[in-house]
Design a protein around this motif. Sequence first.
Motif, PDB file in Angstrom:
ATOM      1  N   LEU A 238       0.939  -1.296  -0.048  1.00 60.96           N
ATOM      2  CA  LEU A 238       0.041  -0.193  -0.092  1.00 60.96           C
ATOM      3  C   LEU A 238       0.992   1.146   0.151  1.00 60.96           C
ATOM      4  CD1 LEU A 238      -2.760  -1.188   2.603  1.00 60.96           C
ATOM      5  CD2 LEU A 238      -3.095  -0.716   0.265  1.00 60.96           C
ATOM      6  N   LEU A 239       1.742   1.358   0.922  1.00 60.27           N
ATOM      7  CA  LEU A 239       2.463   2.397   1.009  1.00 60.27           C
ATOM      8  C   LEU A 239       3.893   2.583  -0.215  1.00 60.27           C
ATOM      9  CD1 LEU A 239       3.792   4.965   2.158  1.00 60.27           C
ATOM     10  CD2 LEU A 239       5.216   3.837   3.794  1.00 60.27           C
ATOM     11  N   GLU A 240       4.282   1.301  -0.585  1.00 61.81           N
ATOM     12  CA  GLU A 240       4.984   1.267  -1.776  1.00 61.81           C
ATOM     13  C   GLU A 240       4.347   1.695  -2.894  1.00 61.81           C
ATOM     14  OE1 GLU A 240       6.586  -2.260  -4.736  1.00 61.81           O
ATOM     15  OE2 GLU A 240       6.236  -2.762  -2.705  1.00 61.81           O
ATOM     16  N   ASP A 241       2.877   1.473  -3.182  1.00 63.15           N
ATOM     17  CA  ASP A 241       2.054   2.123  -4.366  1.00 63.15           C
ATOM     18  C   ASP A 241       2.212   3.699  -4.195  1.00 63.15           C
ATOM     19  OD1 ASP A 241       2.205  -0.356  -5.578  1.00 63.15           O
ATOM     20  OD2 ASP A 241       0.001  -0.628  -4.859  1.00 63.15           O
ATOM     21  N   ASN A 246       3.993   8.988  -6.582  1.00 64.90           N
ATOM     22  CA  ASN A 246       4.569  10.184  -6.286  1.00 64.90           C
ATOM     23  C   ASN A 246       5.993  10.285  -7.173  1.00 64.90           C
ATOM     24  OD1 ASN A 246       3.129  11.674  -4.592  1.00 64.90           O
ATOM     25  ND2 ASN A 246       4.329  11.540  -2.904  1.00 64.90           N
ATOM     26  N   LYS A 247       6.652   9.254  -7.132  1.00 66.82           N
ATOM     27  CA  LYS A 247       7.974   9.286  -7.716  1.00 66.82           C
ATOM     28  C   LYS A 247       7.769   9.252  -9.129  1.00 66.82           C
ATOM     29  CE  LYS A 247      12.350   6.961  -8.259  1.00 66.82           C
ATOM     30  NZ  LYS A 247      13.140   8.168  -8.349  1.00 66.82           N
ATOM     31  N   GLU A 248       6.957   8.588  -9.699  1.00 69.88           N
ATOM     32  CA  GLU A 248       6.548   8.711 -10.890  1.00 69.88           C
ATOM     33  C   GLU A 248       6.169  10.150 -11.484  1.00 69.88           C
ATOM     34  OE1 GLU A 248       3.275   7.009 -14.271  1.00 69.88           O
ATOM     35  OE2 GLU A 248       3.174   6.149 -12.321  1.00 69.88           O
ATOM     36  N   LEU A 249       5.502  10.514 -10.876  1.00 71.02           N
ATOM     37  CA  LEU A 249       5.022  11.940 -11.377  1.00 71.02           C
ATOM     38  C   LEU A 249       6.067  13.083 -11.113  1.00 71.02           C
ATOM     39  CD1 LEU A 249       1.610  12.369  -9.298  1.00 71.02           C
ATOM     40  CD2 LEU A 249       1.907  12.123 -11.765  1.00 71.02           C
ATOM     41  N   ILE A 408      10.948   9.786   4.805  1.00 69.02           N
ATOM     42  CA  ILE A 408      11.414   8.548   3.430  1.00 69.02           C
ATOM     43  C   ILE A 408      10.715   8.964   2.307  1.00 69.02           C
ATOM     44  CG2 ILE A 408      10.735   6.170   3.301  1.00 69.02           C
ATOM     45  CD1 ILE A 408      10.823   5.704   6.484  1.00 69.02           C
ATOM     46  N   ASP A 409       9.562   9.534   2.016  1.00 63.56           N
ATOM     47  CA  ASP A 409       9.041  10.087   0.793  1.00 63.56           C
ATOM     48  C   ASP A 409      10.085  10.800   0.021  1.00 63.56           C
ATOM     49  OD1 ASP A 409       6.976  10.128  -1.178  1.00 63.56           O
ATOM     50  OD2 ASP A 409       6.900  12.334  -0.405  1.00 63.56           O
ATOM     51  N   GLU A 410      10.880  11.728   0.722  1.00 60.70           N
ATOM     52  CA  GLU A 410      11.880  12.445   0.109  1.00 60.70           C
ATOM     53  C   GLU A 410      12.933  11.589  -0.369  1.00 60.70           C
ATOM     54  OE1 GLU A 410      14.259  16.629   0.959  1.00 60.70           O
ATOM     55  OE2 GLU A 410      12.696  15.915   2.336  1.00 60.70           O
ATOM     56  N   LEU A 411      13.505  10.847   0.507  1.00 53.24           N
ATOM     57  CA  LEU A 411      14.339   9.785   0.013  1.00 53.24           C
ATOM     58  C   LEU A 411      14.221   9.010  -1.287  1.00 53.24           C
ATOM     59  CD1 LEU A 411      15.827   8.394   3.586  1.00 53.24           C
ATOM     60  CD2 LEU A 411      16.688  10.168   1.916  1.00 53.24           C
ATOM     61  N   VAL A 412      12.931   8.452  -1.395  1.00 52.88           N
ATOM     62  CA  VAL A 412      12.423   7.962  -2.371  1.00 52.88           C
ATOM     63  C   VAL A 412      12.210   8.739  -3.662  1.00 52.88           C
ATOM     64  CG1 VAL A 412      10.276   6.813  -3.278  1.00 52.88           C
ATOM     65  CG2 VAL A 412      10.841   6.077  -1.157  1.00 52.88           C
ATOM     66  N   LEU A 417      16.207   5.556  -2.157  1.00 52.24           N
ATOM     67  CA  LEU A 417      15.407   4.290  -1.528  1.00 52.24           C
ATOM     68  C   LEU A 417      14.417   3.951  -2.850  1.00 52.24           C
ATOM     69  CD1 LEU A 417      14.706   4.928   2.047  1.00 52.24           C
ATOM     70  CD2 LEU A 417      16.400   3.317   1.241  1.00 52.24           C
ATOM     71  N   THR A 418      14.296   2.791  -3.273  1.00 54.24           N
ATOM     72  CA  THR A 418      13.229   2.303  -3.868  1.00 54.24           C
ATOM     73  C   THR A 418      11.835   2.643  -3.095  1.00 54.24           C
ATOM     74  OG1 THR A 418      13.149   0.088  -3.266  1.00 54.24           O
ATOM     75  CG2 THR A 418      14.670   0.843  -5.189  1.00 54.24           C
ATOM     76  N   PRO A 419      10.697   2.684  -3.948  1.00 57.68           N
ATOM     77  CA  PRO A 419       9.553   2.525  -3.167  1.00 57.68           C
ATOM     78  C   PRO A 419       9.219   1.327  -2.218  1.00 57.68           C
ATOM     79  CG  PRO A 419       9.117   3.430  -5.481  1.00 57.68           C
ATOM     80  CD  PRO A 419      10.552   2.791  -5.361  1.00 57.68           C
ATOM     81  N   GLU A 420       9.597   0.260  -2.656  1.00 56.87           N
ATOM     82  CA  GLU A 420       9.779  -0.865  -2.003  1.00 56.87           C
ATOM     83  C   GLU A 420      10.411  -0.936  -0.838  1.00 56.87           C
ATOM     84  OE1 GLU A 420      10.322  -5.730  -2.400  1.00 56.87           O
ATOM     85  OE2 GLU A 420      10.780  -4.422  -3.949  1.00 56.87           O
TER      86      GLU A 420
END
Length: 436
Positions: A238-241, A246-249, A408-412, A417-420
Motif C-alpha cells: 500500500l505504501l509502496e504504491d 509520487n516518484k513517477e510524477l 522517507i518519501d523525500e528519500l524515495v 531508496l526504492t518505493p519498496e
Amino acid sequence: MKKRNFLLVPTLILSLVLGACSGNQASNNESTEKEKEKKEVEKVTLRMTWWGSQSRHDQTQAIIDLYEKENPHVTIEPEFTGFDGYFEKMAAQAAGNNLPDIMQQNFGEYLNQYADKGLLTDLTEFVENGTIDLEGVSETIMESGTKEGKLLGIPTGTNALAAVYDKEMLEKAGVALPNESWTWEDYLTAAKKVHKELGTYGTRLLEPKNLFEYYLREKGFKFFNEDGTGLGYDDDKLLEDYYAMNKELVDAGVAPGYDVIQQIKGVEDELIVHGKSPFDFRWSNQVGALTSAAGKQFELTLLPGEGNAQGMFLKPAMLWSIPESSKNKEEAAKFINFFINNSKVYEIGGSDRGVPLKQEIRDAMSPNLSETDKKIFDYIALVNENSTPIDSNYPPASAEVLQALADIDELVIYGELTPEAGAKEFRKQAEEILSR
C-alpha cells in the motif's frame, strides 16, 4: 433656662457623633461597593497563539479587537507564526511552563502529544457551568477534541480534505473536469495531459503527512491500529504504491520535487496560485486564502478513489485549548465561547477556521456568503453525505511517525531508496517509535 440649655449639650454632641458614625458607615459602604466594582472589572491580560497565513493573522486580530471592545477589561496579546515551527515554539514554551492562555491546537498527533503530558485543561467544567455553550454542536465533532474522557480542545469549525482545481487550466488543456466519482487513474491522466499541453506542472506534490491516511482509508485501512501501538495495515504494498505514484510524477516533471516545495513559505507561494499547477489537495478552510492570493476562483471536489466516500472524513479545522499552566482559565474560556457562538466572528474570518459548528450561525451567514465561502459550505455538506467517522486513535508519538513517513518519501523521490525499500524502512522506523 440655663439649666435646660446645659442639658441639651450632651444630646447635641450625641447627635453629632451618631451622624458622623452614620456618615462614616455610608462612606465605608460606598468604598466597599467601589472595591467590589473595581474587582468585577479587574484588568486581565491573555496571551493567545495561532499559526496561519497573513490573511488569518489579519482576521484574527480583527476578532480580538471586537472581543476587547465588548470586554474592555480584557487585553489579548497575540502571538502568531506559520505552521512550520509553530509546535517547536510551543514545545519550548511548554518546557519553560510558559504556554499561552489560549492556544490554537491541531487534532490528532499534536493534541494527543500534549494530552499525554498532562499539559491541557479539561474544559468539561466550563461547558457544564455554561461558560462555554455547546448546545446544538455535533457530538461527533466534539469527540475530536476529547482524549480519555477529557475535553481538551474546542473545535473552531468543521473541515475536510479537498481536491482544489483550476477549471480554466483544465479546460485549456482539454482535460475533463473531475467529479465526485473520479479515480486515481483519472487524476494521473489529467495531470499528465496538463503537463504535456501547457508545459506547467500537472499537479502539486502529494505530500504524505495528510494524504496517505486518506489513501489507506479509501482502501479500507487505518494508519494506526485500534490502540495506537502499531500501524493499522499489514501490507507494505500500500505504501509502496503511494511512494511509487509520487516518484513517477516527479520523475516525469508532472509534479515538483521537494526542492520546489521547500521554497513555498505560505499559501501566497503555492503553485496553483501562480497558475503553475491545476491541482492542489489540501484542507478546505485554506481555499479562501488560496483564492484571495490568486485573485480568482477555484473549484472543489472529493479526493480521487473508487472508495472516496469511505476515505473522506470531517475533522475540526483546528482546536482552541487552554493549558493547565494558565492563571486565567475562566477568561480564556469566555473568549472561546465568544469565538464559536458569535456570527460576527465568522463574518470576519469566513471559513478560514472551518465552517461554523452551529446550524443557527450557518443559517444566519448563508444569505451573505462570499462566492468562495458558499463553495466551502456546500463542499462540507457534500463531505458530510459522503464520508465515514474520523480516526482518532493517534498515539502520542504519532507526530514523529508522520515525520518519518515524509522523510522517507523525500528519500524515495530522490532515488536514495526504492518505493519498496522505502515502505519497509517506514514500517521499521514506525514500529521502533511506537514501541518506546
